[in-house]
Design a protein around this motif. Structure first.
Motif, PDB file in Angstrom:
ATOM      1  N   LYS A   1       0.830  -1.198   0.000  1.00 14.25           N
ATOM      2  CA  LYS A   1       0.000   0.000   0.000  1.00 14.25           C
ATOM      3  C   LYS A   1       0.873   1.260   0.000  1.00 14.25           C
ATOM      4  O   LYS A   1       0.651   2.176  -0.782  1.00 14.25           O
ATOM      5  CB  LYS A   1      -0.928  -0.017   1.212  1.00 14.25           C
ATOM      6  CG  LYS A   1      -1.898   1.151   1.199  1.00 14.25           C
ATOM      7  CD  LYS A   1      -2.878   1.083   2.344  1.00 14.25           C
ATOM      8  CE  LYS A   1      -3.756   2.306   2.492  1.00 14.25           C
ATOM      9  NZ  LYS A   1      -3.414   3.510   1.823  1.00 14.25           N
TER      10      LYS A   1
ATOM     11  N   ASP B   1       0.887   3.960  -2.925  1.00 10.07           N
ATOM     12  CA  ASP B   1       0.414   5.293  -2.521  1.00 10.07           C
ATOM     13  C   ASP B   1       1.470   6.352  -2.811  1.00 10.07           C
ATOM     14  O   ASP B   1       1.152   7.453  -3.255  1.00 10.07           O
ATOM     15  CB  ASP B   1       0.089   5.322  -1.023  1.00 10.07           C
ATOM     16  CG  ASP B   1      -1.258   4.674  -0.723  1.00 10.07           C
ATOM     17  OD1 ASP B   1      -1.975   4.324  -1.690  1.00 10.07           O
ATOM     18  OD2 ASP B   1      -1.596   4.506   0.464  1.00 10.07           O
TER      19      ASP B   1
ATOM     20  N   ASN C   1       0.601   9.401  -5.105  1.00 11.64           N
ATOM     21  CA  ASN C   1       0.683  10.765  -4.578  1.00 11.64           C
ATOM     22  C   ASN C   1       1.630  11.624  -5.395  1.00 11.64           C
ATOM     23  O   ASN C   1       1.340  12.784  -5.678  1.00 11.64           O
ATOM     24  CB  ASN C   1       1.157  10.762  -3.117  1.00 11.64           C
ATOM     25  CG  ASN C   1       0.100  10.183  -2.198  1.00 11.64           C
ATOM     26  OD1 ASN C   1      -1.076  10.128  -2.559  1.00 11.64           O
ATOM     27  ND2 ASN C   1       0.511   9.736  -1.020  1.00 11.64           N
TER      28      ASN C   1
END
Lengths: 317, 275
Positions: free
Chosen positions: A279, A283, A287
């Motif tokens: 994750k 991420d 981002n």
């Protein structure tokens, strides 16, 4: 030419080891397989920047800091050539990013493990880059020209990375007892995931057979894994570290090391997204992409304004 | 301040500037908005780090040649004082990894956080434009080591300045959002540009020997350079107001402590080892 003769021409090239180039006809599945493999490789380079990137700010000496920065930068460069190689097959980098961000495209699952101590920078260079080299050297002879050429350059840099990783391990192994402990701990954590990098056993690897026929792949997963084990055991001995496999034993008859059973449940679990850092890694990329949107928009808008101004000036003149 | 101590302080400041900015830029590695820019920024980070290393090596040599009493009193660092007491020579890593914030001399500008691409570009632009003038002068220094480091740095700085100027223009003359972000970054970081031109005791001492220079004299040219880029970028020049300072004398913003906590962690947790 008929489709049949296109196919024949392609088969002949593959058979005589003539490389396939972007403008050549190729079967759809060959194209798809290459896009999948090259993009997976590109994504691995980009995601692979993150676990090591963790330690740029904490590298224990100025020399190590500079070398690590340069190494992670090389990985960005590898990602760049590989995305470019994939683009020659008729897909854009943005589409490839979308596939990564949506979870549709995979990347090497080893990067879903955490980097917990400085020794992990050594273990990654030594084992992960070492395994990558084993995988990639045969790819320098891959049937698709742009991929093969990208691999020549990548392999040169990877071998430097592998040496720098090994050198970190050597320094730690010859250092204070807690440094040696740190090195052993890193080897314990990275050994099995490194073996998994070669992919599932041949008997269960769905893509191997066709890829070998197309000469995208030159050696099977198990052959490469065995080669890696044989080389690495000797290197671990020089470090005075113990490979965490009690079944590891030289087999005189085979001329290879025998080794224990890999925990494939763990492998598939991490591939499915349940690794310690899946994750966080994804991420971080999502981002970076989302936060960078306004920057890319600005660069595009500025380029258009410039172009418009130039055209206006040319008209006026 | 005697000449050697001033030279040491001055060299350290230049080294600290490079290390801290290199560290900050390195934080982008793997997280940039465009892959090519990730690579470009890492290159720049490596340049700053490389320059810092040359300067720390020189600073360590100057330090090691000081009289013992001066060495013992120079840094408030338990680890370095121990090395002095044991008559061990210090090296570049001791300087980077074993000094606390109050012995760091970098200007406040370089320790400011990355925030976003606009702040990062603005911080680099202010610093690169200063550096382009500073290193040109320093390459004429009577100190041969500093002159040759400056000479080498000039080539790098020329590229850095081109990169950061181009991004100022792209963001300033890009979209409404990028313009607003860039203007805000410039306005906020402006207050840290004054310190680049202030003269502390070390600056005055090295200037008097022809090693350093009158920094205030660089300011008009710097302002001209900045103004011309801002014009192209359609950005308003900030109005001169209060300028922060203190970094050159070891009084930093809160950010430096966090940078050092991270930077020095391994050396602090496992002291006295080779890595």
């Amino acid at each position: 030419m008929t489709v049949h003769s296109f196919q024949e021409h392609f088969d002949k090239k593959i058979g005589s080891d003539v490389s396939i180039e972007p403008r050549d006809w190729m079967p759809d599945d060959y194209r798809k397989t290459l896009i999948r493999q090259i993009s997976q490789h590109a994504h691995s380079e980009i995601i692979g920047m993150l676990p090591e990137g963790n330690w740029i700010s904490r590298a224990p000496s100025l020399r190590r800091k500079a070398v690590l920065l340069a190494k992670v930068q090389d990985e960005a460069g590898h990602g760049l050539y590989l995305y470019s190689a994939a683009e020659t097959l008729g897909i854009t980098r943005d589409e490839l990013y979308d596939q990564l961000h949506s979870g549709k495209a995979k990347y090497s699952s080893i990067f879903n493990y955490p980097t917990l101590t400085w020794a992990d920078m050594g273990a990654i260079g030594w084992l992960v880059d070492g395994a990558a080299i084993m995988n990639q050297v045969p790819l320098c002879r891959c049937s698709y020209g742009p991929y093969a050429r990208a691999m020549v350059r990548v392999c040169k840099e990877e071998s430097f990375h592998q040496r720098q990783g090994y050198e970190i391990m050597l320094t730690l192994s010859n250092g204070a007892p807690m440094q040696k402990k740190m090195a052993q701990d890193a080897l314990d954590r990275w050994w099995w995931p490194s073996l998994m990098m070669f992919g599932p056993p041949d008997a269960e690897s769905g893509n191997t057979e066709q890829s070998m026929r197309w000469r995208i792949k030159r050696l099977t997963n198990d052959e490469l894994r065995q080669k890696f084990i044989d080389v690495t055991v000797e290197q671990a001995n020089i470090l005075g570290l113990t490979i965490p496999d009690k079944n590891l034993k030289w087999n005189e008859e085979r001329g290879h090391y025998d080794s224990g059973v890999i925990n494939w449940d763990e492998f598939w679990n991490v591939v499915k997204g349940n690794g310690p850092c899946n994750k966080q890694r994804l991420d971080a990329r999502k981002n970076a992409w989302a936060d960078g949107q306004w920057v890319r928009d600005a660069a595009m808008a500025h380029a258009e304004k410039r172009k418009a101004r130039k055209e206006k000036a040319a008209k006026a003149a | 301040m005697n000449d050697q101590k001033a030279l040491l302080q001055y060299t350290l400041r230049l080294a600290d500037d490079g290390l801290i900015l290199g560290h900050r830029l390195g934080e982008w590695c793997g997280h940039g908005p465009i892959l090519e820019q990730d690579i470009a920024l890492t290159n720049t980070s490596l340049d700053h780090l490389g320059r810092a290393r040359s300067l720390y090596q020189y600073a360590a040599a100057v330090f090691n040649a000081l009289p013992v009493a001066d060495k013992a009193a120079f840094f408030t660092s338990v680890a370095i004082q121990k090395e002095v007491a044991e008559e061990t020579a210090i090296d570049e890593d001791d300087l980077a990894y074993l000094r606390d914030g109050w012995d760091y001399r970098n200007v406040l500008l370089v320790e400011q956080p990355n925030q976003d691409w606009a702040y990062t570009v603005a911080r680099s632009f202010f610093y690169d434009s200063f550096n382009s003038l500073f290193f040109k002068e320093l390459s004429k220094s009577t100190d041969q080591t500093l002159a040759s480091i400056a000479e080498k740095s000039l080539k790098e700085v020329t590229y850095h300045l081109r990169w950061s100027s181009e991004w100022c223009v792209r963001l300033g003359d890009g979209t409404d959002e990028s313009h607003a972000r860039m203007q805000q970054a410039i306005n906020e970081l402006w207050a840290y540009t004054g310190e680049l031109f202030t003269m502390n005791d070390a600056d005055a001492a090295v200037a008097a020997q022809g090693i350093g220079m009158d920094l205030a004299a660089l300011r008009p040219q710097w302002k001209e350079l900045v103004t011309s880029v801002f014009e192209e970028a359609t950005m308003a020049m900030p109005t001169d107001a209060w300028m922060h300072k203190g970094g050159k004398d070891g009084r930093h913003t809160e950010y430096l402590g966090y940078i050092l906590a991270e930077l020095q962690f391994v050396q602090r947790a496992y002291p006295g080892m080779e890595w």
